[in-house]
Design an enzyme around this catalytic site. Structure first.
Site, PDB file in Angstrom:
ATOM      1  N   SER A   1      -2.717  10.538   5.349  1.00  0.00           N
ATOM      2  CA  SER A   1      -2.250   9.258   4.799  1.00  0.00           C
ATOM      3  C   SER A   1      -0.915   9.325   4.086  1.00  0.00           C
ATOM      4  O   SER A   1      -0.261   8.293   3.891  1.00  0.00           O
ATOM      5  CB  SER A   1      -3.307   8.694   3.843  1.00  0.00           C
TER       6      SER A   1
ATOM      7  N   LYS B   1       1.033   3.306   2.605  1.00  0.00           N
ATOM      8  CA  LYS B   1       1.017   2.256   1.593  1.00  0.00           C
ATOM      9  C   LYS B   1       2.001   1.123   1.856  1.00  0.00           C
ATOM     10  O   LYS B   1       1.796  -0.010   1.426  1.00  0.00           O
ATOM     11  CB  LYS B   1       1.301   2.868   0.220  1.00  0.00           C
TER      12      LYS B   1
END
Length: 402
Positions: A302, A51
């Site tokens: 992720s 992110k």
């Protein structure tokens, strides 16, 4: 709409401050899935997830006046940490709005990165609406976690890295929440190497992107608790849906127990900690949901911001599912020495007792009986069957507690 040129510009912009995470081959996962598996370890980023790529790209495109006014963001955790870390590093005031259900590990990390944290709402969407209202009141820059072109371009830099790290990839499997990651990555990959297939994976609890594709526009889906809190988005992005329509080849969903199993597989087999959202891509492959065999596949891990209490529960449930933890309720005669006889049977088959609970008043026991709940560790399903067989051949009456 985001372009390959915008993603390349983002890569040049954020490159000095973002770790190029490794793409590592896994023999174990390759054997389990029938493909050649490579893990893209974005859980090794400074803030524990991909992110920060998009967050930093958006911050670096702000004007001096925007920086002075500060930034506001809403997030269930990973976007919050990325914004907080990179804004604070540049002396920009930052306020993060998070749902009250945010895991403690993500809440604490966001505060430690220097953000003013406001807990609001029961889910991300409620926190996001409140944060957008506050940003308008303060005239601060709102950094959306996925529905922002600069954020999407920042996430898309992952696609450029993957193609450079392994030009022979056939498939890239990506977690999907609001669509910023897969939209940017899909654009980078398809515009740069159109033969590579891009597959998205959602939690079945909140399939907001599938719903958007079905309606041709973002729609709100019902909220539901999920291990994959990082992709628990009720409404896909206005900017991301067209990107997914254009660049994504396949979209699948995974269930909660499948996500938990993938987390445990990464932990035991790869010594890699992944949060729920970080494990959904692997979960889809372990369950053969994408239909691939014999392909070179990059699996995006992720994020790795997993609460340790949740991890403990995942491990325990995984052991039960794999037959490595067995719980029985045994009816015993209530006199001295009866417990010793039971433990002797268990010891002979080398099971390890880890917990017992003794009850004289419940479960329908007689006045001269007791019920003993006994939890054992075994080597797996075959060993558990040996334990059950040994007890069946003894004088003890028992039942398996599921």
């Amino acid at each position: 709409m985001v372009t390959l040129q915008a993603i390349e510009a983002a890569a040049a912009r954020i490159g000095p401050s973002i770790y190029e995470s490794p793409l590592v081959h896994s023999r174990t996962l390759s054997r389990l899935t029938g493909n050649t598996i490579f893990l893209k370890l974005e859980n090794l980023q400074m803030t524990g997830s991909f992110k920060e790529r998009g967050a930093l790209n958006r911050i670096l495109t702000m004007t001096e006046e925007e920086r002075r006014r500060g930034v506001i963001a809403a997030s269930a955790g990973n976007h919050a940490q990325g914004v907080a870390y990179h804004a604070t590093q540049r002396g920009i005031p930052v306020q993060i709005w998070m749902p009250r259900s945010t895991p403690l590990v993500k809440l604490s990390a966001t505060r430690n990165h220097g953000a003013d944290v406001v807990l609001y709402g029961d889910n991300y969407d409620e926190a996001c609406r409140a944060a957008m209202d506050r940003s308008r009141e303060r005239q601060a820059t709102f950094i959306h976690p996925f529905d922002d072109d600069e954020v999407i371009a920042g996430q898309g830099t992952l696609g450029l890295e993957l193609l450079r790290q392994n030009p022979t990839l056939d498939v890239i499997v990506v977690p999907v929440g609001g669509g910023g990651l897969i939209g940017g990555l899909g654009c980078a990959v398809k515009e740069g190497a159109s033969a590579v297939e891009v597959v998205g994976v959602q939690t079945a609890r909140l399939p907001s992107m599938s719903a958007a594709l079905g309606h041709g526009t973002p729609v709100e889906v019902s909220a539901g608790p999920t291990l994959a809190d990082g992709i628990a988005v009720r409404t896909a992005g206005v900017r991301t849906v067209p990107l997914v329509q254009q660049y994504v080849d396949q979209l699948v969903t995974v269930e909660e127990d499948e996500i938990a199993a993938a987390i445990l597989t990464l932990l035991e087999g790869e010594k890699t900690v992944a949060e729920g959202a970080g494990a959904v891509a692997l979960a889809a492959l372990l369950q053969a949901k994408t239909g691939h065999q014999g392909k070179n596949i990059a699996v995006l891990v992720s994020g790795g911001n997993l609460d340790v209490n949740l991890l403990a529960r995942i491990i325990e449930r995984g052991m039960v599912r794999d037959g490595r933890r067995l719980r029985l309720r045994v009816r015993l005669p209530d006199y001295p020495g009866s417990l010793e006889g039971l433990t002797s049977v268990i010891a002979k088959v080398s099971a390890n007792i880890v917990e017992t609970s003794y009850n004289r008043a419940h479960y329908g026991v007689g006045l001269n009986e007791a019920a003993l709940d006994v939890t054992m560790e075994t080597r797996g399903r075959e060993h558990a069957s040996e334990v059950l067989s040994a007890l069946s051949g003894s004088r003890y009456e028992f039942s398996v507690i599921e």
